[in-house]
Design a protein around this motif. Structure first.
Motif, PDB file in Angstrom:
ATOM      1  N   PRO A  13       0.682  -1.254  -0.087  1.00  0.00           N
ATOM      2  CA  PRO A  13      -0.251  -0.284  -0.029  1.00  0.00           C
ATOM      3  C   PRO A  13       0.563   1.259   0.109  1.00  0.00           C
ATOM      4  CG  PRO A  13      -0.320  -1.266   1.937  1.00  0.00           C
ATOM      5  CD  PRO A  13       0.193  -1.566   0.746  1.00  0.00           C
ATOM      6  N   ARG A  14       2.174   1.106   0.371  1.00  0.00           N
ATOM      7  CA  ARG A  14       3.311   2.431   0.681  1.00  0.00           C
ATOM      8  C   ARG A  14       3.185   2.581  -0.676  1.00  0.00           C
ATOM      9  NH1 ARG A  14       7.259   0.271   4.800  1.00  0.00           N
ATOM     10  NH2 ARG A  14       6.391  -2.001   3.762  1.00  0.00           N
ATOM     11  N   ARG A  15       3.449   1.226  -1.531  1.00  0.00           N
ATOM     12  CA  ARG A  15       4.316   2.034  -2.850  1.00  0.00           C
ATOM     13  C   ARG A  15       3.075   2.397  -3.975  1.00  0.00           C
ATOM     14  NH1 ARG A  15       6.649  -3.778  -4.119  1.00  0.00           N
ATOM     15  NH2 ARG A  15       8.339  -3.781  -2.834  1.00  0.00           N
ATOM     16  N   ASP A  16       1.588   2.057  -3.086  1.00  0.00           N
ATOM     17  CA  ASP A  16       0.584   2.443  -3.662  1.00  0.00           C
ATOM     18  C   ASP A  16       0.157   3.835  -3.438  1.00  0.00           C
ATOM     19  OD1 ASP A  16       0.035   0.095  -4.954  1.00  0.00           O
ATOM     20  OD2 ASP A  16      -1.234  -0.633  -3.579  1.00  0.00           O
ATOM     21  N   ARG A  17       0.607   4.141  -2.496  1.00  0.00           N
ATOM     22  CA  ARG A  17       0.758   5.885  -1.822  1.00  0.00           C
ATOM     23  C   ARG A  17       1.643   6.552  -2.445  1.00  0.00           C
ATOM     24  NH1 ARG A  17      -0.764   3.666   2.562  1.00  0.00           N
ATOM     25  NH2 ARG A  17       1.590   3.639   3.710  1.00  0.00           N
ATOM     26  N   ARG A  18       2.839   6.434  -3.183  1.00  0.00           N
ATOM     27  CA  ARG A  18       3.585   7.204  -3.574  1.00  0.00           C
ATOM     28  C   ARG A  18       3.374   7.580  -5.014  1.00  0.00           C
ATOM     29  NH1 ARG A  18       7.052  10.507  -1.547  1.00  0.00           N
ATOM     30  NH2 ARG A  18       7.019   8.877   0.102  1.00  0.00           N
ATOM     31  N   ALA A  19       2.946   6.426  -5.536  1.00  0.00           N
ATOM     32  CA  ALA A  19       2.112   6.359  -7.603  1.00  0.00           C
ATOM     33  C   ALA A  19       1.435   6.758  -7.780  1.00  0.00           C
ATOM     34  CB  ALA A  19       1.935   4.408  -7.543  1.00  0.00           C
ATOM     35  N   ALA A  32       8.212  20.077 -15.766  1.00  0.00           N
ATOM     36  CA  ALA A  32       9.129  19.941 -14.531  1.00  0.00           C
ATOM     37  C   ALA A  32      10.104  19.209 -14.535  1.00  0.00           C
ATOM     38  CB  ALA A  32       8.200  20.609 -12.931  1.00  0.00           C
ATOM     39  N   SER A  33      11.589  19.253 -14.050  1.00  0.00           N
ATOM     40  CA  SER A  33      11.913  18.192 -14.161  1.00  0.00           C
ATOM     41  C   SER A  33      11.457  17.907 -12.155  1.00  0.00           C
ATOM     42  CB  SER A  33      13.933  18.521 -13.519  1.00  0.00           C
ATOM     43  OG  SER A  33      13.493  19.499 -12.400  1.00  0.00           O
ATOM     44  N   ILE A  34      11.978  16.657 -12.107  1.00  0.00           N
ATOM     45  CA  ILE A  34      11.839  15.470 -11.213  1.00  0.00           C
ATOM     46  C   ILE A  34      11.851  16.529 -10.056  1.00  0.00           C
ATOM     47  CG2 ILE A  34      12.385  14.018  -9.820  1.00  0.00           C
ATOM     48  CD1 ILE A  34      12.292  11.739 -12.255  1.00  0.00           C
ATOM     49  N   PRO A  35      12.830  16.994  -9.450  1.00  0.00           N
ATOM     50  CA  PRO A  35      13.258  17.779  -8.447  1.00  0.00           C
ATOM     51  C   PRO A  35      12.061  19.224  -8.718  1.00  0.00           C
ATOM     52  CG  PRO A  35      15.410  16.861  -9.213  1.00  0.00           C
ATOM     53  CD  PRO A  35      13.936  17.060 -10.301  1.00  0.00           C
ATOM     54  N   GLY A  36      11.926  19.650  -9.972  1.00  0.00           N
ATOM     55  CA  GLY A  36      10.445  20.538 -10.009  1.00  0.00           C
ATOM     56  C   GLY A  36       9.183  19.758  -9.231  1.00  0.00           C
ATOM     57  N   ALA A  37       8.925  19.056 -10.093  1.00  0.00           N
ATOM     58  CA  ALA A  37       7.864  18.665  -9.216  1.00  0.00           C
ATOM     59  C   ALA A  37       7.606  18.334  -7.927  1.00  0.00           C
ATOM     60  CB  ALA A  37       7.367  17.675 -10.568  1.00  0.00           C
ATOM     61  N   CYS A  38       8.381  17.878  -7.483  1.00  0.00           N
ATOM     62  CA  CYS A  38       8.539  17.490  -6.395  1.00  0.00           C
ATOM     63  C   CYS A  38       8.740  19.075  -4.969  1.00  0.00           C
ATOM     64  CB  CYS A  38       9.431  16.624  -5.494  1.00  0.00           C
ATOM     65  SG  CYS A  38       9.077  14.978  -6.398  1.00  0.00           S
ATOM     66  N   GLU A  39       8.399  18.737  -3.621  1.00  0.00           N
ATOM     67  CA  GLU A  39       8.065  20.321  -3.145  1.00  0.00           C
ATOM     68  C   GLU A  39       9.447  19.494  -2.250  1.00  0.00           C
ATOM     69  OE1 GLU A  39       4.389  20.096  -0.945  1.00  0.00           O
ATOM     70  OE2 GLU A  39       3.265  21.064  -3.130  1.00  0.00           O
ATOM     71  N   GLY A  40      10.027  19.763  -2.222  1.00  0.00           N
ATOM     72  CA  GLY A  40      12.442  19.341  -1.377  1.00  0.00           C
ATOM     73  C   GLY A  40      12.678  18.161  -1.161  1.00  0.00           C
ATOM     74  N   TRP A  41      13.623  18.449  -0.755  1.00  0.00           N
ATOM     75  CA  TRP A  41      14.719  17.182  -1.322  1.00  0.00           C
ATOM     76  C   TRP A  41      14.073  15.462  -0.902  1.00  0.00           C
ATOM     77  CZ3 TRP A  41      18.268  16.728  -4.715  1.00  0.00           C
ATOM     78  CH2 TRP A  41      19.482  15.926  -4.092  1.00  0.00           C
ATOM     79  N   SER A  42      14.230  15.919   0.211  1.00  0.00           N
ATOM     80  CA  SER A  42      13.028  14.477   0.853  1.00  0.00           C
ATOM     81  C   SER A  42      12.397  13.460  -0.524  1.00  0.00           C
ATOM     82  CB  SER A  42      12.293  14.610   2.026  1.00  0.00           C
ATOM     83  OG  SER A  42      11.637  15.072   1.830  1.00  0.00           O
ATOM     84  N   THR A  44      11.977  14.757  -3.156  1.00  0.00           N
ATOM     85  CA  THR A  44      12.419  14.480  -4.878  1.00  0.00           C
ATOM     86  C   THR A  44      13.662  13.015  -4.380  1.00  0.00           C
ATOM     87  OG1 THR A  44      13.202  16.733  -5.473  1.00  0.00           O
ATOM     88  CG2 THR A  44      14.537  14.817  -5.689  1.00  0.00           C
ATOM     89  N   ILE A  45      14.344  12.526  -3.720  1.00  0.00           N
ATOM     90  CA  ILE A  45      15.056  11.866  -3.097  1.00  0.00           C
ATOM     91  C   ILE A  45      13.554  10.199  -2.646  1.00  0.00           C
ATOM     92  CG2 ILE A  45      16.193   9.976  -1.653  1.00  0.00           C
ATOM     93  CD1 ILE A  45      18.034  12.455  -3.219  1.00  0.00           C
ATOM     94  N   ALA A  46      12.686  11.135  -2.843  1.00  0.00           N
ATOM     95  CA  ALA A  46      11.665   9.421  -2.243  1.00  0.00           C
ATOM     96  C   ALA A  46      11.129   8.967  -3.585  1.00  0.00           C
ATOM     97  CB  ALA A  46      10.380   9.515  -1.533  1.00  0.00           C
ATOM     98  N   ALA A  47      11.308   9.903  -5.311  1.00  0.00           N
ATOM     99  CA  ALA A  47      10.510   9.582  -6.348  1.00  0.00           C
ATOM    100  C   ALA A  47      11.664   9.410  -6.934  1.00  0.00           C
ATOM    101  CB  ALA A  47      10.434  11.401  -6.943  1.00  0.00           C
ATOM    102  N   TYR A  48      13.102   9.399  -6.504  1.00  0.00           N
ATOM    103  CA  TYR A  48      14.017   8.653  -7.296  1.00  0.00           C
ATOM    104  C   TYR A  48      14.139   7.023  -7.371  1.00  0.00           C
ATOM    105  CZ  TYR A  48      15.711  12.000  -9.799  1.00  0.00           C
ATOM    106  OH  TYR A  48      16.076  14.234 -10.620  1.00  0.00           O
ATOM    107  N   ARG A  49      14.290   7.340  -5.914  1.00  0.00           N
ATOM    108  CA  ARG A  49      13.629   5.819  -5.138  1.00  0.00           C
ATOM    109  C   ARG A  49      13.117   4.949  -5.345  1.00  0.00           C
ATOM    110  NH1 ARG A  49      14.810   7.215   0.544  1.00  0.00           N
ATOM    111  NH2 ARG A  49      17.177   7.997   0.945  1.00  0.00           N
ATOM    112  N   PHE A  50      11.119   5.116  -5.423  1.00  0.00           N
ATOM    113  CA  PHE A  50      10.340   4.624  -6.441  1.00  0.00           C
ATOM    114  C   PHE A  50      10.636   4.371  -7.561  1.00  0.00           C
ATOM    115  CE2 PHE A  50       6.741   5.035  -8.665  1.00  0.00           C
ATOM    116  CZ  PHE A  50       5.992   4.074  -7.511  1.00  0.00           C
TER     117      PHE A  50
END
Length: 64
Positions: A13-19, A32-42, A44-50
């Motif tokens: 379920p955590r993957r589903d929520r992140r997706a 936007a780039s991935i960092p530009g679309a995300c709100e903050g560094w954490s 952004t890192i979570a997006a790259y991990r996903f």
């Protein structure tokens, strides 16, 4: 958008929520780039991990 991904099942379920959160972010800022679309560094890192997760295939995301 929630209706489109209602049947999403990435095995956790955590993957589903992140997706779903990433899809919302990327849809709100499609150029936007991935960092530009995300709100903050954490986030952004979570997006790259996903996106780098070996257990998730892009076809799984397209299934719903």
């Amino acid at each position: 958008m929630d209706e489109e991904f209602e049947t999403l099942d990435l095995g956790d379920p955590r993957r589903d929520r992140r997706a779903k959160e990433l899809v919302k972010r990327f849809a709100s800022r499609p150029t936007a780039s991935i960092p530009g679309a995300c709100e903050g560094w954490s986030e952004t890192i979570a997006a790259y991990r996903f996106l780098g997760n070996e257990h998730i295939d892009w076809r799984d995301m397209m299934q719903p």
